[in-house]
Every structure is written in structure tokens, then in C-alpha cells.
Design an enzyme around this catalytic site. Structure first.
Site, mmCIF file in Angstrom:
data_model
loop_
_atom_site.group_PDB
_atom_site.id
_atom_site.type_symbol
_atom_site.label_atom_id
_atom_site.label_comp_id
_atom_site.label_asym_id
_atom_site.label_seq_id
_atom_site.Cartn_x
_atom_site.Cartn_y
_atom_site.Cartn_z
ATOM 1 C CE1 TYR A 217 16.452 64.447 -17.612
ATOM 2 C CE2 TYR A 217 14.433 64.514 -18.723
ATOM 3 C CZ TYR A 217 15.448 64.693 -18.725
ATOM 4 O OH TYR A 217 16.051 65.533 -19.833
ATOM 5 C CG ASP B 295 12.244 70.529 -20.073
ATOM 6 O OD1 ASP B 295 12.153 69.594 -20.433
ATOM 7 O OD2 ASP B 295 13.391 71.366 -20.147
ATOM 8 C CG HIS C 175 23.882 66.043 -23.275
ATOM 9 N ND1 HIS C 175 23.745 67.103 -22.360
ATOM 10 C CD2 HIS C 175 22.773 65.281 -23.155
ATOM 11 C CE1 HIS C 175 22.590 67.122 -21.955
ATOM 12 N NE2 HIS C 175 21.889 66.248 -22.444
ATOM 13 C CD GLU C 176 20.843 62.800 -25.253
ATOM 14 O OE1 GLU C 176 20.580 62.076 -24.553
ATOM 15 O OE2 GLU C 176 20.431 64.158 -25.220
ATOM 16 C CG HIS D 283 21.192 61.769 -20.044
ATOM 17 N ND1 HIS D 283 20.819 62.555 -19.016
ATOM 18 C CD2 HIS D 283 21.105 62.752 -21.164
ATOM 19 C CE1 HIS D 283 20.348 63.803 -19.432
ATOM 20 N NE2 HIS D 283 20.624 64.051 -20.562
ATOM 21 C CG HIS E 251 16.137 70.041 -21.569
ATOM 22 N ND1 HIS E 251 15.175 69.161 -21.252
ATOM 23 C CD2 HIS E 251 17.250 69.459 -22.173
ATOM 24 C CE1 HIS E 251 15.423 68.218 -21.996
ATOM 25 N NE2 HIS E 251 16.462 68.341 -22.161
ATOM 26 C CD GLU F 127 18.810 67.211 -19.825
ATOM 27 O OE1 GLU F 127 19.806 67.829 -20.752
ATOM 28 O OE2 GLU F 127 18.460 66.011 -20.112
#
Length: 453
Positions: A179, A261, A164-165, A168, A266, A188
């Protein structure tokens, strides 16, 4: 581009408000670090390429793992480089293996040589900060905390979190989705998609066999939940008295309008996540093949940085038609599943309006006192006077529970420095000992006190 972390701020905020002291304190510290680092990354365009463009996927990944030894210094000491044998540290070896498996998905399935498509080295740091409850991509490398041991385990334990990271990073070098709001939720969503695809490919699972969970390995046995997110059933991943209840919607009827957020990036990502899961299971077979290829085509194609859900849906349908034909099963499945979650491209519906940004005129009073001379400094200013990254960091600090928690933890010591922050909207008046503030928060406060004008 904004720094991206795996644990959403609403989860950390709930933990910071909980009655259980240790997880609450760790969550408050994590929020304070995240708030001050989230917007401090170097823009992609300003970083020189470290690998010549002629490097090909056949040459394999170039991994380097560092150890921060509990500090906030990056990248830390090198503990394992490409081709070296496993260490005696599980976090080091999990990070090394996770970087490699993520590289393999992009290289072997999608023909992309690392995150930037030009052989970018893959760098990670483990054992970041003290009991840090998060993992993040900072624009140049991966960073993993060890967790608090009561809610979260070490963050290298989850392969889909690593995937996942790093996704990005791919988005940053391709679509560069803003974002915030719907583009941020898509950012995300894309990372959740390719994160689970790394795991499913490694396990050899079909779409029907996979669990479609994000971060299932992160939660300890004491948590009432199974993961951070569920792509198959958004809103059901956890329901814990300390973490709260999973707020993700699975349909546009339940789209969450919020200024928190970054506009719920998210949270509302659950809607496109559900659409991808429906498409992948309808098409069948390994999800990294047909469905993953369609999403990869969109991510690396002509897509605007402010793309919303409806536009993204239309792009995936067009990509499916271009790859498999207008009357194909794949194209029909993708179109149908966006309709099932209430996202309509073109006529027939529109996405909810974005939230109005928080008031930039909110007045703050920041002060520092103490030291052997008993000197103090203070300054009053509005959020609108600050550079945008600092304004966002302050907003996270004044709206979140982290500073009151840190204030309650700090003990008064003779001649010790203390920082005060007061705000009327939202109401906040705290005094926090310098000794308990994360270094990044101290730096934010100091440069604000020194700022001219």
C-alpha cells in the site's frame, strides 16, 4: 497490510483547513483517528479462519452487522445477523444489503466464496465514532461513519463504497499489493473497479450506461461536486472551496510525485481507473463480464506484491489473450487503452520514479502535563526510533492540520491533562487537551511516552 479508507487524506486535510467550523473540526478528528489506526491492523496470516474451507458459494453469505453507538469500540453490539429481517435503522440495512450484493458479485460472477475464497464471514460496524467522515476495511471487517451532515452523509448509503472497501479484503487475500506508490495506487484502483462493478451489476447497467462514479451518494447537496472520484474522467469529480479540486490524473504525463497519502495512492489510481473504463466501454456489454473477468484473473493470479503500472498492464493484456485469444477484440482493447493513458509495458517507456521517503531523523518532543498533582512527562525522540506503524502515524499527525484544529477546539480546564507535540521539520508546536483527542491518538502518545530507550 495498511488500513484502507474511502475518503482520501488530501480531501480531509482540505476540509480541516477550511473556514467552515463544523466540517473542519470533524475532518480534523477523522484525520486524527485515521492517522493512529491506519497501521494497526492484524496481519492476515495471524488471523485464524472462522469458516471451514468446505463451505461453498451455494450456501450464501454470512453477515453480521454491529452498532458502535458513536464510540470507537469495535465491533460493537450485534444488531442484525444473517437471515434476520430488516431493522428500523437505514445504516444497518444498507450495510447488510451492501455486504450481500458484494458477496454475490464475487461468488456468482467469479466463483469466489467470500473475500478469502473460503467462506469468510462478512462483518460490519455502523455508527462508528462521532460524525466520522470515513469508512474503512480494517483487515477483518467493514467500519462506517455517519458523516458530518454538511459535507458527507452516512457512508453506508453508497453501494460502490461498500464494494470498494470489501475488495481491499480480496486483494489482501490474493495479490497483497503493497500500500504505497504504484502498487498502492493499483490496490486502490482494483477496489474502485470491483466497487463500481458491484453497483453496475445490481443496477443491470452496461458499461455505456453506468456513471463510473465512486461515492456519488456520499456528498450533500451543498458540495460542488458529484462524487469522490470519476473513473471515466479522473480529476473532475469535485471542485469545492472546502474540499479543494479533484487532483486525480488521467495520464502518466500528469503522474503526481508526492510523499503524502502513501505516495499518492488515492491520486494516481486515476490513471489505471481511466484505462479500465476505456477498456470496458470499448469491449462493451456489462463491465463485470469480460473486462471484470480479465482483472479478476490478474488479481488472483501470479502477481508480485510490488507490481507497478507497466507490469500490471502487461498482466492484463496476457490475461485477456489467455482467456479470449491473442487476436481477440478484448485483448486488443486492453492493450490499446493502457497506451491511451500513457502506461507502456516493456520497451517504449517507464513509470516515474517513486518519491524518497520522508526524513526519519525528524526530532519530536512529546509531553503530557496537568492532573491534580501538576505532574508532567516528556520525551524527545526521532521518527526513526519508533516502530514503523507509530512513525507513520506521527508523520501523518505532524504533517496534517488535525492537531492544530483540535488544539483550537480544546478548552483549558482545571487539573485537566494536556498533550504537547513539537517538531521543527515540519514546524509544529501544539498543546491539545486530552478531552478532544481520539482514543487511538491518546494511546499512541501514551505508549510513546512510556517507551524505553
Amino acid at each position: 497490510m495498511t488500513r484502507c479508507s474511502i475518503v482520501p487524506p488530501h480531501v480531509l486535510a482540505a476540509l480541516a483547513r477550511s473556514a467552515q467550523a463544523q466540517p473542519a473540526l470533524v475532518a480534523a478528528r477523522t484525520l486524527a483517528i485515521d492517522a493512529t489506526l491506519r497501521h494497526s491492523r492484524t496481519p492476515v496470516g495471524s488471523r485464524p479462519s472462522l469458516v471451514p474451507s468446505e463451505v461453498t458459494p451455494d450456501q450464501g453469505p454470512r453477515r453480521t452487522i454491529h452498532d458502535a453507538h458513536g464510540s470507537e469500540d469495535l465491533p460493537g453490539a450485534v444488531v442484525r445477523s444473517e437471515g434476520e429481517p430488516p431493522s428500523d435503522d437505514p445504516a444497518v440495512d444498507e450495510a447488510y444489503d451492501g455486504l450481500g450484493l458484494t458477496w454475490e458479485l464475487w461468488a456468482r460472477e467469479y466463483g469466489r466464496n467470500s473475500l478469502d475464497g473460503a467462506g469468510m464471514p462478512l462483518v460490519a460496524t455502523v455508527h462508528y465514532a462521532q460524525d466520522y467522515d470515513n469508512a474503512f476495511w480494517d483487515g477483518a471487517q467493514m467500519v462506517f461513519g455517519d458523516g458530518d451532515g454538511e459535507i458527507f452523509t452516512r457512508f453506508t448509503a453508497s453501494l460502490d463504497v461498500i464494494g470498494h472497501e470489501l475488495a481491499h479484503g480480496v486483494t489482501e487475500h490474493t495479490a497483497a499489493l503493497v500500500y504505497r506508490g504504484q502498487p498502492g495506487a493499483l490496490n486502490e484502483h482494483v477496489s474502485d473497479v470491483f466497487g463500481v462493478l458491484v453497483k453496475q451489476r445490481h443496477l443491470g447497467q452496461s458499461a455505456d450506461e453506468a456513471d463510473w462514479l465512486i461515492g456519488a451518494e456520499l456528498l450533500t447537496a451543498s458540495v460542488q461536486g458529484q462524487a469522490l472520484r470519476s473513473m471515466a474522467a479522473p480529476g473532475t469529480a469535485y471542485d469545492d472551496p472546502r474540499m479543494g479540486k479533484d487532483p486525480q490524473p488521467a495520464h502518466m504525463d500528469d503522474f503526481v510525485r508526492t510523499s503524502d497519502d502513501n505516495g499518492g495512492v488515492h491520486i494516481n489510481s486515476g490513471i489505471p481507473n481511466k484505462a479500465f473504463h476505456l477498456a470496458a466501454t470499448a469491449i462493451g456489454g456489462p463491465a463485470w463480464e469480460a473486462t471484470g473477468l480479465i482483472w479478476c484473473d490478474v488479481l488472483t493470479g501470479e502477481i508480485a506484491t510490488d507490481c507497478d503500472f507497466a507490469t500490471f498492464a502487461a498482466l492484463t493484456v496476457a490475461a485477456a489473450q489467455a482467456r479470449y485469444g491473442e487476436g481477440s477484440t478484448q485483448a486488443a482493447a486492453v492493450a490499446d487503452d493502457w497506451q491511451q493513458v500513457g502506461v507502456v509495458a516493456g520497451e517504449g517507456g517507464s513509470a516515474p520514479a517513486e518519491e524518497t521517503p520522508a526524513d526519519e531523523g525528524a526530532l519530536l518532543r512529546l509531553s503530557r502535563s496537568g492532573g491534580v498533582a501538576g505532574l508532567s512527562r516528556s520525551r524527545e525522540l526521532s521518527l526513526g526510533e519508533l516502530p514503523a506503524p507509530d512513525a507513520r502515524a506521527f508523520r501523518s499527525l505532524i504533517e496534517g492540520p488535525q492537531l492544530p484544529r483540535l488544539a483550537a477546539e480544546g478548552t483549558s480546564r482545571p487539573d485537566a491533562l494536556c498533550y504537547g507535540l513539537r517538531c521543527e521539520r515540519p514546524e509544529l508546536d501544539v498543546q491539545v487537551a486530552e478531552s478532544v483527542l481520539p482514543r487511538a491518538t491518546r494511546s499512541l502518545f501514551e505508549r510513546t511516552l512510556r517507551r524505553e530507550g
